[in-house]
Design a protein around this motif. Structure first.
Motif, PDB file in Angstrom:
ATOM      1  N   MET A   1      27.759  46.023   0.654  1.00  0.00           N
ATOM      2  CA  MET A   1      26.976  46.091   1.499  1.00  0.00           C
ATOM      3  C   MET A   1      25.772  45.442   1.545  1.00  0.00           C
ATOM      4  O   MET A   1      25.205  44.233   0.841  1.00  0.00           O
ATOM      5  N   PRO A   2      26.668  44.549   3.218  1.00  0.00           N
ATOM      6  CA  PRO A   2      25.505  43.193   3.447  1.00  0.00           C
ATOM      7  C   PRO A   2      23.921  43.476   2.867  1.00  0.00           C
ATOM      8  O   PRO A   2      23.547  44.191   3.726  1.00  0.00           O
ATOM      9  N   CYS A   3      23.122  42.065   2.074  1.00  0.00           N
ATOM     10  CA  CYS A   3      21.835  42.133   2.023  1.00  0.00           C
ATOM     11  C   CYS A   3      21.875  40.948   2.874  1.00  0.00           C
ATOM     12  O   CYS A   3      22.046  39.250   1.648  1.00  0.00           O
ATOM     13  N   GLU A   4      20.408  40.490   3.313  1.00  0.00           N
ATOM     14  CA  GLU A   4      20.022  39.040   3.527  1.00  0.00           C
ATOM     15  C   GLU A   4      18.247  39.854   4.353  1.00  0.00           C
ATOM     16  O   GLU A   4      18.166  40.271   4.176  1.00  0.00           O
ATOM     17  N   SER A   5      17.811  38.421   4.388  1.00  0.00           N
ATOM     18  CA  SER A   5      16.483  37.932   4.384  1.00  0.00           C
ATOM     19  C   SER A   5      15.909  37.746   6.146  1.00  0.00           C
ATOM     20  O   SER A   5      16.199  35.865   6.189  1.00  0.00           O
ATOM     21  N   PRO A   6      16.354  38.634   7.197  1.00  0.00           N
ATOM     22  CA  PRO A   6      16.439  37.701   8.100  1.00  0.00           C
ATOM     23  C   PRO A   6      14.782  37.210   9.003  1.00  0.00           C
ATOM     24  O   PRO A   6      14.352  37.984   8.485  1.00  0.00           O
ATOM     25  N   PRO A   7      14.946  35.886  10.084  1.00  0.00           N
ATOM     26  CA  PRO A   7      13.285  35.920  10.456  1.00  0.00           C
ATOM     27  C   PRO A   7      13.513  36.852  11.542  1.00  0.00           C
ATOM     28  O   PRO A   7      14.393  38.026  12.127  1.00  0.00           O
ATOM     29  N   LEU A   8      12.431  36.848  12.282  1.00  0.00           N
ATOM     30  CA  LEU A   8      12.057  38.940  12.670  1.00  0.00           C
ATOM     31  C   LEU A   8      12.886  38.163  14.441  1.00  0.00           C
ATOM     32  O   LEU A   8      13.020  39.341  14.573  1.00  0.00           O
ATOM     33  N   THR A   9      12.961  37.148  14.211  1.00  0.00           N
ATOM     34  CA  THR A   9      13.679  36.492  15.683  1.00  0.00           C
ATOM     35  C   THR A   9      15.150  37.530  15.738  1.00  0.00           C
ATOM     36  O   THR A   9      16.215  36.948  16.610  1.00  0.00           O
ATOM     37  N   THR A  54      11.241  46.800   2.464  1.00  0.00           N
ATOM     38  CA  THR A  54      10.791  45.950   2.062  1.00  0.00           C
ATOM     39  C   THR A  54      12.012  45.554   0.744  1.00  0.00           C
ATOM     40  O   THR A  54      12.648  46.891   0.697  1.00  0.00           O
ATOM     41  N   PRO A  55      12.230  44.855  -0.116  1.00  0.00           N
ATOM     42  CA  PRO A  55      12.513  45.194  -1.835  1.00  0.00           C
ATOM     43  C   PRO A  55      12.156  45.869  -2.754  1.00  0.00           C
ATOM     44  O   PRO A  55      12.834  46.378  -3.159  1.00  0.00           O
ATOM     45  N   ALA A  56      10.916  46.493  -2.209  1.00  0.00           N
ATOM     46  CA  ALA A  56      11.506  47.108  -3.849  1.00  0.00           C
ATOM     47  C   ALA A  56      11.790  48.767  -2.662  1.00  0.00           C
ATOM     48  O   ALA A  56      11.824  49.622  -3.463  1.00  0.00           O
ATOM     49  N   LEU A  57      11.460  48.935  -1.474  1.00  0.00           N
ATOM     50  CA  LEU A  57      12.635  50.557  -1.098  1.00  0.00           C
ATOM     51  C   LEU A  57      13.707  49.737  -1.626  1.00  0.00           C
ATOM     52  O   LEU A  57      14.469  51.162  -1.330  1.00  0.00           O
ATOM     53  N   HIS A  58      14.223  48.794  -1.033  1.00  0.00           N
ATOM     54  CA  HIS A  58      15.857  48.257  -1.222  1.00  0.00           C
ATOM     55  C   HIS A  58      15.818  48.772  -2.623  1.00  0.00           C
ATOM     56  O   HIS A  58      16.897  49.718  -2.803  1.00  0.00           O
ATOM     57  N   ALA A  59      15.346  48.081  -3.848  1.00  0.00           N
ATOM     58  CA  ALA A  59      15.516  49.078  -5.126  1.00  0.00           C
ATOM     59  C   ALA A  59      15.613  49.982  -5.303  1.00  0.00           C
ATOM     60  O   ALA A  59      16.162  50.666  -6.933  1.00  0.00           O
ATOM     61  N   ARG A  60      15.192  50.759  -5.139  1.00  0.00           N
ATOM     62  CA  ARG A  60      15.439  52.427  -4.826  1.00  0.00           C
ATOM     63  C   ARG A  60      16.014  53.701  -4.019  1.00  0.00           C
ATOM     64  O   ARG A  60      16.907  54.122  -4.712  1.00  0.00           O
ATOM     65  N   LEU A  61      16.283  52.914  -3.601  1.00  0.00           N
ATOM     66  CA  LEU A  61      17.439  53.100  -2.117  1.00  0.00           C
ATOM     67  C   LEU A  61      18.649  52.557  -2.467  1.00  0.00           C
ATOM     68  O   LEU A  61      20.195  52.934  -1.940  1.00  0.00           O
ATOM     69  N   LEU A  74      12.785  42.751   4.472  1.00  0.00           N
ATOM     70  CA  LEU A  74      11.465  42.124   5.475  1.00  0.00           C
ATOM     71  C   LEU A  74      10.278  42.301   4.146  1.00  0.00           C
ATOM     72  O   LEU A  74      10.576  43.396   3.233  1.00  0.00           O
ATOM     73  N   GLU A  75       9.380  41.403   4.407  1.00  0.00           N
ATOM     74  CA  GLU A  75       7.903  41.943   3.684  1.00  0.00           C
ATOM     75  C   GLU A  75       6.684  43.092   4.084  1.00  0.00           C
ATOM     76  O   GLU A  75       6.919  43.651   5.546  1.00  0.00           O
ATOM     77  N   SER A  76       6.401  43.482   3.790  1.00  0.00           N
ATOM     78  CA  SER A  76       5.531  44.758   4.443  1.00  0.00           C
ATOM     79  C   SER A  76       4.795  44.445   5.693  1.00  0.00           C
ATOM     80  O   SER A  76       4.743  44.715   7.220  1.00  0.00           O
ATOM     81  N   HIS A  77       4.020  43.404   5.271  1.00  0.00           N
ATOM     82  CA  HIS A  77       3.471  42.667   6.784  1.00  0.00           C
ATOM     83  C   HIS A  77       3.973  42.304   7.937  1.00  0.00           C
ATOM     84  O   HIS A  77       3.645  42.508   9.104  1.00  0.00           O
ATOM     85  N   GLN A  78       6.030  41.787   8.070  1.00  0.00           N
ATOM     86  CA  GLN A  78       6.774  41.474   8.895  1.00  0.00           C
ATOM     87  C   GLN A  78       6.854  43.152   9.302  1.00  0.00           C
ATOM     88  O   GLN A  78       7.140  42.643  10.795  1.00  0.00           O
ATOM     89  N   VAL A  91      10.062  51.462   5.329  1.00  0.00           N
ATOM     90  CA  VAL A  91      12.091  51.294   5.285  1.00  0.00           C
ATOM     91  C   VAL A  91      11.912  52.206   7.392  1.00  0.00           C
ATOM     92  O   VAL A  91      11.404  52.908   7.307  1.00  0.00           O
ATOM     93  N   LEU A  92      12.993  51.076   7.666  1.00  0.00           N
ATOM     94  CA  LEU A  92      13.246  51.821   8.551  1.00  0.00           C
ATOM     95  C   LEU A  92      15.450  52.049   8.881  1.00  0.00           C
ATOM     96  O   LEU A  92      15.376  51.266   8.131  1.00  0.00           O
ATOM     97  N   ALA A  93      15.513  52.671   8.831  1.00  0.00           N
ATOM     98  CA  ALA A  93      17.272  53.389   9.275  1.00  0.00           C
ATOM     99  C   ALA A  93      17.188  52.554  11.445  1.00  0.00           C
ATOM    100  O   ALA A  93      16.863  53.941  11.047  1.00  0.00           O
ATOM    101  N   LEU A  94      18.814  52.656  10.904  1.00  0.00           N
ATOM    102  CA  LEU A  94      19.036  52.622  12.382  1.00  0.00           C
ATOM    103  C   LEU A  94      20.889  53.516  12.489  1.00  0.00           C
ATOM    104  O   LEU A  94      21.908  53.142  11.691  1.00  0.00           O
TER     105      LEU A  94
END
Length: 277
Positions: A1-9, A54-61, A74-78, A91-94
């Motif tokens: 499962m690819p996992c990364e922290s991208p910019p909002l752009t 968020t990282p916290a939700l990723h840990a749960r899911l 992403l962080e919550s504010h992002q 968390v959001l899912a497509l």
């Protein structure tokens, strides 16, 4: 499962961008938001292309996310900045909309001799109403839902959120060919029942239904069109106290669906009051 922290752009985040003002045009994908809804999506077997969380939700899911799904941390504010409003569910899912369901295929797959309820919503415009009706229909044992293409998209984020994932489990037939729908239902020995405000219609309290029943619900203001009402072979009305001339369609639908399944209600008792997150 690819996992990364991208910019909002990052263009992979585009499906989640400015959600409140996103268009409602039907497409090939949908957005699910909130942990409960995403959990139900992951359990449904439908294809999930991307999860932003968020990282916290990723840990749960993490253990539930397919290897083919891209995870963007992403962080919550992002997330709030991305979607355009304050966001606290993390968390959001497509997801990818499954192939269209054929009414003919559904009808031929139904077991003989068992009671069946189908719900028709030819022209509903309010996504909250459609989502609530779908959730109620699934809870009370309806087999499938028929919706008009001129009405609200059953895969819109508000329908999904209000239905709490019922759309993931309840087959949905989208159509604009209602004459063919009625022909197929009648050939499959379904009663077609119009819900109307008419003192000459059958009282819902006194109705007795055949084993195969399909109930049609009207729009939020004018109700069922004359064309749909005439195509139905029965008309029922929900009698109300003097001075009250209507109910919200989702509330009325819950009463009608309960009555239409009273002879085979599910035995499991479910909790009520579950919120939409």
């Amino acid at each position: 499962m690819p996992c990364e922290s991208p910019p909002l752009t990052d263009p992979r985040l585009d499906p989640f961008r400015d959600l409140k003002h996103a268009g409602s045009t039907r497409g090939e994908t949908f957005v699910a938001e909130g942990e409960k809804l995403v959990l139900r999506l992951l359990a449904s077997g439908l294809s999930v292309e991307t999860i932003a969380c968020t990282p916290a939700l990723h840990a749960r899911l993490e253990r539930l996310i397919p290897m083919s799904t891209t995870v963007l941390l992403l962080e919550s504010h992002q997330i709030s900045q991305l979607i355009g409003f304050q966001f606290h569910r993390g968390v959001l899912a497509l997801g990818r909309i499954p192939p269209a369901v054929s009414l003919g295929t559904l009808l031929t797959s139904l077991p003989r001799g068992e009671p069946v309820l189908a719900i028709g919503c030819p022209e509903l415009r309010d996504p909250t109403n459609l989502g609530t009706i779908a959730r109620t229909a699934l809870a009370l044992g309806a087999r499938f839902l028929m919706v008009g293409r001129e009405g609200v998209d059953p895969w819109s984020r508000r329908v999904l959120r209000t239905s709490m994932g019922a759309i993931f489990r309840l087959p949905v037939v989208e159509t604009d060919d209602w004459p063919t729908v009625f022909q197929q239902l009648h050939e499959a020995e379904f009663e077609t029942i119009a819900t109307v405000l008419d003192s000459d219609a059958e009282s819902l309290r006194e109705c007795r239904f055949g084993p195969r029943r399909s109930v049609f619900l009207g729009t939020e203001d004018p109700g069922l069109s004359g064309e749909i009402t005439r195509a139905c072979r029965r008309r029922v009305t929900l009698e109300m106290s003097a001075g009250v001339d209507s109910l919200n369609v989702a509330v009325a639908a819950g009463i009608v669906i309960y009555q239409a399944t009273a002879d085979w209600q599910p035995k499991t008792v479910a909790k009520t009051g579950d919120h939409h997150g």
